[in-house]
Motif scaffolding. Structure first.
Motif, PDB file in Angstrom:
ATOM      1  N   LEU A   8      36.663  51.843  42.278  1.00 33.61           N
ATOM      2  CA  LEU A   8      36.499  51.218  40.965  1.00 33.61           C
ATOM      3  C   LEU A   8      36.860  49.735  40.999  1.00 33.61           C
ATOM      4  CD1 LEU A   8      37.985  54.088  38.821  1.00 33.61           C
ATOM      5  CD2 LEU A   8      35.585  53.410  38.935  1.00 33.61           C
ATOM      6  N   ARG A   9      37.882  49.396  41.756  1.00 35.27           N
ATOM      7  CA  ARG A   9      38.299  47.995  41.876  1.00 35.27           C
ATOM      8  C   ARG A   9      37.179  47.159  42.481  1.00 35.27           C
ATOM      9  NH1 ARG A   9      39.990  45.340  46.037  1.00 35.27           N
ATOM     10  NH2 ARG A   9      40.477  47.122  47.345  1.00 35.27           N
ATOM     11  N   LYS A  10      36.550  47.684  43.531  1.00 37.48           N
ATOM     12  CA  LYS A  10      35.465  46.948  44.181  1.00 37.48           C
ATOM     13  C   LYS A  10      34.245  46.826  43.270  1.00 37.48           C
ATOM     14  CE  LYS A  10      36.691  47.362  48.971  1.00 37.48           C
ATOM     15  NZ  LYS A  10      36.162  47.484  50.315  1.00 37.48           N
ATOM     16  N   LYS A  11      33.935  47.873  42.511  1.00 33.50           N
ATOM     17  CA  LYS A  11      32.815  47.811  41.557  1.00 33.50           C
ATOM     18  C   LYS A  11      33.017  46.693  40.542  1.00 33.50           C
ATOM     19  CE  LYS A  11      30.890  52.451  41.237  1.00 33.50           C
ATOM     20  NZ  LYS A  11      30.759  53.644  40.394  1.00 33.50           N
ATOM     21  N   GLN A  12      34.267  46.504  40.142  1.00 33.12           N
ATOM     22  CA  GLN A  12      34.589  45.481  39.142  1.00 33.12           C
ATOM     23  C   GLN A  12      34.915  44.126  39.771  1.00 33.12           C
ATOM     24  OE1 GLN A  12      37.426  46.903  36.220  1.00 33.12           O
ATOM     25  NE2 GLN A  12      36.531  48.945  36.269  1.00 33.12           N
ATOM     26  N   LYS A  13      34.756  44.056  41.119  1.00 31.97           N
ATOM     27  CA  LYS A  13      34.994  42.813  41.860  1.00 31.97           C
ATOM     28  C   LYS A  13      36.394  42.247  41.618  1.00 31.97           C
ATOM     29  CE  LYS A  13      30.216  41.497  42.376  1.00 31.97           C
ATOM     30  NZ  LYS A  13      29.234  42.185  41.675  1.00 31.97           N
ATOM     31  N   ILE A  14      37.382  43.135  41.718  1.00 30.95           N
ATOM     32  CA  ILE A  14      38.782  42.752  41.574  1.00 30.95           C
ATOM     33  C   ILE A  14      39.440  42.905  42.945  1.00 30.95           C
ATOM     34  CG2 ILE A  14      40.980  43.298  40.431  1.00 30.95           C
ATOM     35  CD1 ILE A  14      39.331  44.663  38.212  1.00 30.95           C
ATOM     36  N   THR A  15      40.181  41.909  43.380  1.00 35.01           N
ATOM     37  CA  THR A  15      40.887  42.011  44.658  1.00 35.01           C
ATOM     38  C   THR A  15      42.190  42.795  44.458  1.00 35.01           C
ATOM     39  OG1 THR A  15      42.180  39.991  44.360  1.00 35.01           O
ATOM     40  CG2 THR A  15      39.997  39.758  45.394  1.00 35.01           C
ATOM     41  N   GLN A  16      42.744  43.252  45.555  1.00 32.86           N
ATOM     42  CA  GLN A  16      44.043  43.930  45.488  1.00 32.86           C
ATOM     43  C   GLN A  16      45.087  42.981  44.911  1.00 32.86           C
ATOM     44  OE1 GLN A  16      44.984  45.313  49.443  1.00 32.86           O
ATOM     45  NE2 GLN A  16      44.065  47.314  49.065  1.00 32.86           N
ATOM     46  N   GLU A  17      45.019  41.727  45.323  1.00 35.32           N
ATOM     47  CA  GLU A  17      45.982  40.723  44.854  1.00 35.32           C
ATOM     48  C   GLU A  17      45.879  40.524  43.341  1.00 35.32           C
ATOM     49  OE1 GLU A  17      49.174  38.338  45.454  1.00 35.32           O
ATOM     50  OE2 GLU A  17      48.112  39.254  47.135  1.00 35.32           O
ATOM     51  N   GLU A  18      44.659  40.422  42.835  1.00 31.09           N
ATOM     52  CA  GLU A  18      44.458  40.241  41.391  1.00 31.09           C
ATOM     53  C   GLU A  18      44.972  41.452  40.621  1.00 31.09           C
ATOM     54  OE1 GLU A  18      40.415  37.467  41.429  1.00 31.09           O
ATOM     55  OE2 GLU A  18      40.228  39.657  41.593  1.00 31.09           O
ATOM     56  N   LEU A  19      44.662  42.636  41.120  1.00 32.14           N
ATOM     57  CA  LEU A  19      45.113  43.863  40.460  1.00 32.14           C
ATOM     58  C   LEU A  19      46.640  43.925  40.466  1.00 32.14           C
ATOM     59  CD1 LEU A  19      44.249  46.510  39.116  1.00 32.14           C
ATOM     60  CD2 LEU A  19      44.089  47.526  41.391  1.00 32.14           C
ATOM     61  N   ALA A  20      47.224  43.614  41.602  1.00 32.34           N
ATOM     62  CA  ALA A  20      48.685  43.631  41.721  1.00 32.34           C
ATOM     63  C   ALA A  20      49.337  42.648  40.757  1.00 32.34           C
ATOM     64  CB  ALA A  20      49.084  43.310  43.158  1.00 32.34           C
ATOM     65  N   ASN A  21      48.810  41.433  40.696  1.00 28.93           N
ATOM     66  CA  ASN A  21      49.370  40.416  39.800  1.00 28.93           C
ATOM     67  C   ASN A  21      49.281  40.848  38.347  1.00 28.93           C
ATOM     68  OD1 ASN A  21      50.052  38.718  41.904  1.00 28.93           O
ATOM     69  ND2 ASN A  21      48.174  37.521  41.778  1.00 28.93           N
ATOM     70  N   THR A  22      48.168  41.431  37.962  1.00 31.92           N
ATOM     71  CA  THR A  22      47.984  41.892  36.585  1.00 31.92           C
ATOM     72  C   THR A  22      48.986  42.991  36.228  1.00 31.92           C
ATOM     73  OG1 THR A  22      45.628  41.363  36.678  1.00 31.92           O
ATOM     74  CG2 THR A  22      46.313  42.884  34.955  1.00 31.92           C
ATOM     75  N   LEU A  23      49.270  43.852  37.208  1.00 32.34           N
ATOM     76  CA  LEU A  23      50.160  44.992  36.966  1.00 32.34           C
ATOM     77  C   LEU A  23      51.633  44.685  37.247  1.00 32.34           C
ATOM     78  CD1 LEU A  23      47.893  47.716  38.559  1.00 32.34           C
ATOM     79  CD2 LEU A  23      48.365  47.394  36.125  1.00 32.34           C
ATOM     80  N   GLY A  24      51.901  43.530  37.843  1.00 33.47           N
ATOM     81  CA  GLY A  24      53.280  43.164  38.138  1.00 33.47           C
ATOM     82  C   GLY A  24      53.867  43.896  39.338  1.00 33.47           C
ATOM     83  N   VAL A  25      53.008  44.224  40.302  1.00 34.27           N
ATOM     84  CA  VAL A  25      53.459  44.857  41.546  1.00 34.27           C
ATOM     85  C   VAL A  25      52.944  44.029  42.718  1.00 34.27           C
ATOM     86  CG1 VAL A  25      53.510  47.178  40.528  1.00 34.27           C
ATOM     87  CG2 VAL A  25      51.433  46.405  41.684  1.00 34.27           C
ATOM     88  N   THR A  26      53.294  44.431  43.924  1.00 29.84           N
ATOM     89  CA  THR A  26      52.830  43.694  45.100  1.00 29.84           C
ATOM     90  C   THR A  26      51.468  44.211  45.560  1.00 29.84           C
ATOM     91  OG1 THR A  26      53.853  45.192  46.694  1.00 29.84           O
ATOM     92  CG2 THR A  26      55.209  43.353  45.883  1.00 29.84           C
ATOM     93  N   ARG A  27      50.787  43.373  46.340  1.00 27.03           N
ATOM     94  CA  ARG A  27      49.512  43.797  46.913  1.00 27.03           C
ATOM     95  C   ARG A  27      49.727  44.989  47.832  1.00 27.03           C
ATOM     96  NH1 ARG A  27      47.209  44.055  51.304  1.00 27.03           N
ATOM     97  NH2 ARG A  27      48.788  42.870  52.415  1.00 27.03           N
ATOM     98  N   GLN A  28      50.858  45.017  48.504  1.00 31.48           N
ATOM     99  CA  GLN A  28      51.177  46.127  49.402  1.00 31.48           C
ATOM    100  C   GLN A  28      51.290  47.447  48.644  1.00 31.48           C
ATOM    101  OE1 GLN A  28      52.599  43.125  49.437  1.00 31.48           O
ATOM    102  NE2 GLN A  28      52.610  42.348  51.520  1.00 31.48           N
ATOM    103  N   THR A  29      51.789  47.394  47.430  1.00 29.28           N
ATOM    104  CA  THR A  29      51.874  48.603  46.598  1.00 29.28           C
ATOM    105  C   THR A  29      50.485  49.116  46.281  1.00 29.28           C
ATOM    106  OG1 THR A  29      53.980  47.930  45.630  1.00 29.28           O
ATOM    107  CG2 THR A  29      52.674  49.542  44.384  1.00 29.28           C
ATOM    108  N   ILE A  30      49.586  48.220  45.889  1.00 32.67           N
ATOM    109  CA  ILE A  30      48.204  48.619  45.588  1.00 32.67           C
ATOM    110  C   ILE A  30      47.557  49.192  46.843  1.00 32.67           C
ATOM    111  CG2 ILE A  30      45.917  47.821  44.861  1.00 32.67           C
ATOM    112  CD1 ILE A  30      48.069  47.898  42.604  1.00 32.67           C
ATOM    113  N   ASN A  31      47.761  48.555  47.980  1.00 33.27           N
ATOM    114  CA  ASN A  31      47.204  49.032  49.237  1.00 33.27           C
ATOM    115  C   ASN A  31      47.717  50.439  49.557  1.00 33.27           C
ATOM    116  OD1 ASN A  31      45.686  48.691  51.697  1.00 33.27           O
ATOM    117  ND2 ASN A  31      47.645  48.440  52.723  1.00 33.27           N
ATOM    118  N   ALA A  32      49.010  50.659  49.403  1.00 35.18           N
ATOM    119  CA  ALA A  32      49.600  51.969  49.691  1.00 35.18           C
ATOM    120  C   ALA A  32      49.049  53.049  48.758  1.00 35.18           C
ATOM    121  CB  ALA A  32      51.122  51.893  49.582  1.00 35.18           C
TER     122      ALA A  32
END
Length: 64
Positions: A8-32
């Motif tokens: 879903l993230r890729k469909k919406q063209k959102i990077t892991q970093e952008e998603l993490a920043n929006t949610l207040g977590v690290t990119r590593q958390t999103i990756n995990a």
């Protein structure tokens, strides 16, 4: 527990970093979470679902 976050993230063209920043977590958390190595808290799961425009029970699939 599997999830559809990466798809879903890729469909919406959102990077892991952008998603993490929006949610207040690290990119590593999103990756995990995307790689099924970490199950998010209920609060984070609900925020992810809201942000990606899908219900929590559709975003996360519980395996038996």
């Amino acid at each position: 527990m599997k999830n559809k976050i990466k798809e879903l993230r890729k469909k919406q063209k959102i990077t892991q970093e952008e998603l993490a920043n929006t949610l207040g977590v690290t990119r590593q958390t999103i990756n995990a979470i995307e790689n099924n190595k970490y199950n998010p808290t209920l609060e984070l799961a609900m925020k992810l679902a809201r942000l990606l425009g899908i219900r929590v029970d559709e975003l996360f699939i519980l395996e038996d």
